[in-house]
Structures are given as C-alpha cells and as structure tokens.
Design an enzyme around this catalytic site. Structure first.
Site, PDB file in Angstrom:
ATOM      1  N   LYS A  21       9.848  -9.210 -23.758  1.00 18.18           N
ATOM      2  CA  LYS A  21       9.584  -7.832 -24.209  1.00 18.18           C
ATOM      3  C   LYS A  21       8.845  -7.832 -25.551  1.00 18.18           C
ATOM      4  O   LYS A  21       7.847  -7.141 -25.717  1.00 18.18           O
ATOM      5  CB  LYS A  21      10.909  -7.046 -24.373  1.00 18.18           C
ATOM      6  CG  LYS A  21      11.768  -7.005 -23.121  1.00 18.18           C
ATOM      7  CD  LYS A  21      13.054  -6.211 -23.331  1.00 18.18           C
ATOM      8  CE  LYS A  21      14.000  -6.804 -24.352  1.00 18.18           C
ATOM      9  NZ  LYS A  21      14.608  -8.095 -23.959  1.00 18.18           N
ATOM     10  N   ARG A  68      19.285   0.755 -24.039  1.00 19.18           N
ATOM     11  CA  ARG A  68      20.029  -0.362 -23.440  1.00 19.18           C
ATOM     12  C   ARG A  68      21.267   0.119 -22.704  1.00 19.18           C
ATOM     13  O   ARG A  68      21.979  -0.686 -22.129  1.00 19.18           O
ATOM     14  CB  ARG A  68      20.486  -1.279 -24.556  1.00 19.18           C
ATOM     15  CG  ARG A  68      19.597  -2.485 -24.751  1.00 19.18           C
ATOM     16  CD  ARG A  68      20.161  -3.251 -25.926  1.00 19.18           C
ATOM     17  NE  ARG A  68      19.920  -4.646 -25.825  1.00 19.18           N
ATOM     18  CZ  ARG A  68      18.920  -5.267 -26.431  1.00 19.18           C
ATOM     19  NH1 ARG A  68      18.027  -4.600 -27.117  1.00 19.18           N
ATOM     20  NH2 ARG A  68      18.795  -6.570 -26.336  1.00 19.18           N
ATOM     21  N   ARG A 123      12.842 -20.724 -28.770  1.00 14.02           N
ATOM     22  CA  ARG A 123      12.093 -19.724 -29.558  1.00 14.02           C
ATOM     23  C   ARG A 123      12.288 -19.921 -31.064  1.00 14.02           C
ATOM     24  O   ARG A 123      13.368 -20.206 -31.547  1.00 14.02           O
ATOM     25  CB  ARG A 123      12.579 -18.336 -29.167  1.00 14.02           C
ATOM     26  CG  ARG A 123      12.081 -17.249 -30.101  1.00 14.02           C
ATOM     27  CD  ARG A 123      12.405 -15.888 -29.615  1.00 14.02           C
ATOM     28  NE  ARG A 123      13.814 -15.682 -29.392  1.00 14.02           N
ATOM     29  CZ  ARG A 123      14.320 -14.609 -28.798  1.00 14.02           C
ATOM     30  NH1 ARG A 123      13.503 -13.665 -28.357  1.00 14.02           N
ATOM     31  NH2 ARG A 123      15.602 -14.476 -28.637  1.00 14.02           N
ATOM     32  N   ARG A 175      16.587 -17.552 -34.703  1.00  6.67           N
ATOM     33  CA  ARG A 175      17.556 -16.454 -34.762  1.00  6.67           C
ATOM     34  C   ARG A 175      18.979 -16.960 -34.620  1.00  6.67           C
ATOM     35  O   ARG A 175      19.250 -17.848 -33.803  1.00  6.67           O
ATOM     36  CB  ARG A 175      17.251 -15.449 -33.647  1.00  6.67           C
ATOM     37  CG  ARG A 175      16.353 -14.334 -34.109  1.00  6.67           C
ATOM     38  CD  ARG A 175      15.820 -13.508 -32.993  1.00  6.67           C
ATOM     39  NE  ARG A 175      16.831 -12.942 -32.110  1.00  6.67           N
ATOM     40  CZ  ARG A 175      16.543 -12.131 -31.108  1.00  6.67           C
ATOM     41  NH1 ARG A 175      15.284 -11.787 -30.876  1.00  6.67           N
ATOM     42  NH2 ARG A 175      17.483 -11.660 -30.325  1.00  6.67           N
ATOM     43  N   ARG A 214      25.043 -12.107 -24.224  1.00  2.62           N
ATOM     44  CA  ARG A 214      23.936 -11.126 -24.212  1.00  2.62           C
ATOM     45  C   ARG A 214      23.489 -10.848 -22.765  1.00  2.62           C
ATOM     46  O   ARG A 214      23.160  -9.716 -22.407  1.00  2.62           O
ATOM     47  CB  ARG A 214      22.758 -11.641 -25.046  1.00  2.62           C
ATOM     48  CG  ARG A 214      23.008 -11.511 -26.550  1.00  2.62           C
ATOM     49  CD  ARG A 214      22.115 -12.406 -27.376  1.00  2.62           C
ATOM     50  NE  ARG A 214      20.708 -12.121 -27.257  1.00  2.62           N
ATOM     51  CZ  ARG A 214      19.737 -12.958 -27.648  1.00  2.62           C
ATOM     52  NH1 ARG A 214      20.056 -14.131 -28.188  1.00  2.62           N
ATOM     53  NH2 ARG A 214      18.485 -12.627 -27.529  1.00  2.62           N
TER      54      ARG A 214
HETATM   55  P1  AP5 Z   1      10.488 -12.749 -26.349  1.00  3.25           P
HETATM   56  O1  AP5 Z   1       9.212 -11.999 -26.196  1.00  3.25           O
HETATM   57  O2  AP5 Z   1      10.976 -13.042 -27.727  1.00  3.25           O
HETATM   58  O3  AP5 Z   1      11.639 -12.089 -25.454  1.00  3.25           O
HETATM   59  P2  AP5 Z   1      12.432 -10.735 -25.637  1.00  3.25           P
HETATM   60  O4  AP5 Z   1      12.558 -10.122 -24.276  1.00  3.25           O
HETATM   61  O5  AP5 Z   1      11.838  -9.897 -26.720  1.00  3.25           O
HETATM   62  O6  AP5 Z   1      13.843 -11.338 -26.045  1.00  3.25           O
HETATM   63  P3  AP5 Z   1      14.884 -10.965 -27.156  1.00  3.25           P
HETATM   64  O7  AP5 Z   1      15.854 -12.117 -27.191  1.00  3.25           O
HETATM   65  O8  AP5 Z   1      14.242 -10.574 -28.440  1.00  3.25           O
HETATM   66  O9  AP5 Z   1      15.574  -9.744 -26.515  1.00  3.25           O
HETATM   67  P4  AP5 Z   1      16.951  -9.242 -26.765  1.00  3.25           P
HETATM   68  O10 AP5 Z   1      16.864  -8.024 -25.950  1.00  3.25           O
HETATM   69  O11 AP5 Z   1      18.107 -10.115 -26.476  1.00  3.25           O
HETATM   70  O12 AP5 Z   1      17.038  -9.151 -28.369  1.00  3.25           O
HETATM   71  P5  AP5 Z   1      16.895  -7.949 -29.364  1.00  3.25           P
HETATM   72  O13 AP5 Z   1      16.274  -8.469 -30.593  1.00  3.25           O
HETATM   73  O14 AP5 Z   1      16.318  -6.761 -28.705  1.00  3.25           O
HETATM   74  O15 AP5 Z   1      10.319 -14.129 -25.550  1.00  3.25           O
HETATM   75  C1  AP5 Z   1      11.311 -15.136 -25.612  1.00  3.25           C
HETATM   76  C2  AP5 Z   1      10.636 -16.527 -25.723  1.00  3.25           C
HETATM   77  O16 AP5 Z   1       9.957 -16.818 -24.503  1.00  3.25           O
HETATM   78  C3  AP5 Z   1       9.577 -16.584 -26.848  1.00  3.25           C
HETATM   79  O17 AP5 Z   1       9.665 -17.832 -27.484  1.00  3.25           O
HETATM   80  C4  AP5 Z   1       8.241 -16.445 -26.102  1.00  3.25           C
HETATM   81  O18 AP5 Z   1       7.213 -17.191 -26.753  1.00  3.25           O
HETATM   82  C5  AP5 Z   1       8.556 -17.012 -24.727  1.00  3.25           C
HETATM   83  N1  AP5 Z   1       7.858 -16.285 -23.667  1.00  3.25           N
HETATM   84  C6  AP5 Z   1       7.616 -14.949 -23.588  1.00  3.25           C
HETATM   85  N2  AP5 Z   1       6.961 -14.657 -22.447  1.00  3.25           N
HETATM   86  C7  AP5 Z   1       6.808 -15.840 -21.781  1.00  3.25           C
HETATM   87  C8  AP5 Z   1       6.193 -16.210 -20.523  1.00  3.25           C
HETATM   88  N3  AP5 Z   1       5.643 -15.284 -19.730  1.00  3.25           N
HETATM   89  N4  AP5 Z   1       6.241 -17.513 -20.160  1.00  3.25           N
HETATM   90  C9  AP5 Z   1       6.802 -18.466 -20.976  1.00  3.25           C
HETATM   91  N5  AP5 Z   1       7.375 -18.169 -22.176  1.00  3.25           N
HETATM   92  C10 AP5 Z   1       7.385 -16.873 -22.567  1.00  3.25           C
HETATM   93  O19 AP5 Z   1      18.443  -7.580 -29.648  1.00  3.25           O
HETATM   94  C11 AP5 Z   1      19.296  -8.450 -30.363  1.00  3.25           C
HETATM   95  C12 AP5 Z   1      20.670  -7.807 -30.487  1.00  3.25           C
HETATM   96  O20 AP5 Z   1      20.575  -6.567 -31.219  1.00  3.25           O
HETATM   97  C13 AP5 Z   1      21.358  -7.417 -29.181  1.00  3.25           C
HETATM   98  O21 AP5 Z   1      22.052  -8.496 -28.603  1.00  3.25           O
HETATM   99  C14 AP5 Z   1      22.286  -6.280 -29.644  1.00  3.25           C
HETATM  100  O22 AP5 Z   1      23.455  -6.781 -30.261  1.00  3.25           O
HETATM  101  C15 AP5 Z   1      21.459  -5.575 -30.691  1.00  3.25           C
HETATM  102  N6  AP5 Z   1      20.654  -4.443 -30.153  1.00  3.25           N
HETATM  103  C16 AP5 Z   1      19.297  -4.356 -30.131  1.00  3.25           C
HETATM  104  N7  AP5 Z   1      18.898  -3.204 -29.582  1.00  3.25           N
HETATM  105  C17 AP5 Z   1      20.030  -2.529 -29.236  1.00  3.25           C
HETATM  106  C18 AP5 Z   1      20.268  -1.281 -28.607  1.00  3.25           C
HETATM  107  N8  AP5 Z   1      19.275  -0.471 -28.199  1.00  3.25           N
HETATM  108  N9  AP5 Z   1      21.563  -0.928 -28.402  1.00  3.25           N
HETATM  109  C19 AP5 Z   1      22.586  -1.699 -28.796  1.00  3.25           C
HETATM  110  N10 AP5 Z   1      22.424  -2.902 -29.395  1.00  3.25           N
HETATM  111  C20 AP5 Z   1      21.149  -3.317 -29.611  1.00  3.25           C
END
Ligand code: AP5
Length: 214
Positions: free
Chosen positions: A13, A88, A127, A161, A172
């Site tokens: 994402k 979410r 990552r 991270r 997660r």
């Molecule tokens: P990346 O693009 O970083 O993936 P992502 O989907 O953004 O993953 P996140 O881990 O950031 O998502 P998340 O939803 O768990 O975390 P968030 O920060 O939102 O890609 C991942 C890796 O793969 C990278 O190294 C990239 O280079 C590689 N890659 C990408 N595409 C690829 C491809 N096609 N092929 C190969 N490699 C690829 O949330 C963190 C925490 O915050 C949550 O756990 C929660 O506690 C809290 N939180 C955040 N938002 C909310 C909400 N709305 N409500 C409640 N709690 C929340």
C-alpha cells in the site's frame, strides 16, 4: 480523486501510494506514518500508541477518525488524496463515508491489493527505510542503487520498523483478517471495489492500478 488502497500489512500500500503521489499529485495519507510521527515526538499519546502498535493491535477508532477528519481538511488534499492504512474497521469506513458526504466529496475507487500471507512475512521482514527522508527499501526486492546510500537524499543511515518482527506481524495479520478484510465486501456492495494482483512486481502492480483509475 479520492481513493483507498486496501490490503494486509506488507501488501504494498505504501509503495503504491508513493507512486500515485508522485505521478498524479495526490496527497498520500498514511495513518501508520502519522501514528509513528506521534510516537517519535515522545508525547504521552505517542507512548500509548507505541504499546498498541507493538502488540499488532489496532488503535482506537475514534482517535483514527478524528485524525483523518482533520487531515483531509488541509489544503494539500483539495486536489484529492490516497488513503493508505485507513479505514481498517467497519466503523472507520462508515465514518469516512459520512465525513466525505458532509464536504460534498466521495470515493472514486477502493483498490484491494491481493497478496498471499506467506509472501507478506518475507516482504515485511526485509523492509527498511532511509532514516533521513523515509524512502523505502527491501533486502531482496528494492536495494539502493549504490550500496548503503539512499537514492533520494544520499543519507547512509537506515532504520527498520519496531513492529516488523515475526511475532507482531502474525498479530497484525490476524487483525487484518478479523477487522479489515470485511471492508472488501462493504466496498464491493458500494460498487467501487477493484482488485489487483499484489503478488506481481511493483511496476506491474502500478500499471494495473493506473488501468483502474485513469
Ligand atoms: P509496503 O509498501 O511498505 O507495504 P504496506 O502495505 O504499506 O505495509 P505496512 O506494513 O506499512 O502496512 P500496515 O498496514 O501493517 O502498517 P501501517 O503503517 O499502516 O511494502 C512492504 C515491503 O514489500 C517493502 O519493503 C516494499 O519494498 C516491498 N514491496 C512492495 N510491493 C512489492 C511487490 N509488488 N513485490 C515485491 N516487493 C514489494 O500500520 C502500522 C500500525 O499502526 C498498525 O498495526 C496499527 O496498530 C496502527 N494503525 C495504522 N492505521 C490504523 C487505523 N486506520 N486504525 C487503527 N490502527 C491503525
């Protein structure tokens, strides 16, 4: 244009939201980044958030909803925005629908990135990002052009991270399947859901997304 990128942790994402930001001039709204900034500030709220995030659970709905309500009112969102990590839960999705209606806007697309759970663990554990500008990298899938030097800002400092460890990733993923996956049906019923193959290479995923939104 207002759109959501929906998918499990590590689905890509953030990666695709950055492409869309650069290509289409849309504001990238990552709730994970916003929460990590609050944690980094060392505030009391940040300390509470850190506990929740390192357990892999979701942060309280009302806090997330007010965060997004304030954020989408900022001038850089006037041209449109990409939501990365929000909504979410069903409560967040319903609140978003209402807050957009209030300002006479609507979501054009919800794009689901479909990736197998096994691939997600490899993506998350490899990552890392530039400690200075935040540019994202991966041990196998996206290395800097020059070893140990950020392509974007030239910094040689990188960080990983705190929640990218095997135990937190498992919880997660559980949170995703239990609380976020039901949004796929919610947006399908609203007629704005499209799915892309998130297992494809990054460029191909980008091409598929452009095919949907353009
Ligand atoms: P990346 O693009 O970083 O993936 P992502 O989907 O953004 O993953 P996140 O881990 O950031 O998502 P998340 O939803 O768990 O975390 P968030 O920060 O939102 O890609 C991942 C890796 O793969 C990278 O190294 C990239 O280079 C590689 N890659 C990408 N595409 C690829 C491809 N096609 N092929 C190969 N490699 C690829 O949330 C963190 C925490 O915050 C949550 O756990 C929660 O506690 C809290 N939180 C955040 N938002 C909310 C909400 N709305 N409500 C409640 N709690 C929340």
């Amino acid at each position: 244009m207002q759109l959501i990128l929906l998918g499990p942790p590590g689905a890509g994402k953030g990666t695709q939201a950055s492409f869309l930001e650069q290509e289409h001039g849309l504001a990238k709204l990552s709730t994970g980044d916003m929460l990590r900034a609050e944690v980094k500030s060392g505030s009391e709220l940040g300390q509470e958030l850190q506990e929740v995030m390192s357990s892999g659970k979701l942060v309280d709905d009302s806090l997330m909803i007010s965060l997004i309500r304030e954020r989408i009112a900022k001038p850089d969102c006037e041209r449109g925005f990409i939501l990365d990590g929000f909504p979410r839960t069903l409560a967040q999705a319903e609140a978003l629908t209402t807050m957009l209606e209030e300002v006479d806007r609507r979501l054009q697309h919800v794009i689901e990135l479909k990736v197998d759970d096994e691939a997600l663990v490899e993506r998350i554990s490899g990552r890392y990002s530039c400690a200075k500008c935040g540019e994202g990298y991966h041990d196998s899938f996206k290395l800097p052009k020059q070893d140990g030097v950020c392509d974007k800002c030239g910094s040689t400092e990188f960080s990983r991270r705190a929640d990218d460890n095997a135990e937190t990733v498992a919880s997660r993923l559980d949170a995703y399947h239990a609380q976020t996956e039901p949004l796929v049906a919610y947006y399908r019923d609203l007629g704005i859901l499209a799915s892309v193959d998130g297992m494809a290479e990054m460029d191909e995923v980008q091409r598929q997304i452009n095919g949907i939104i353009l």
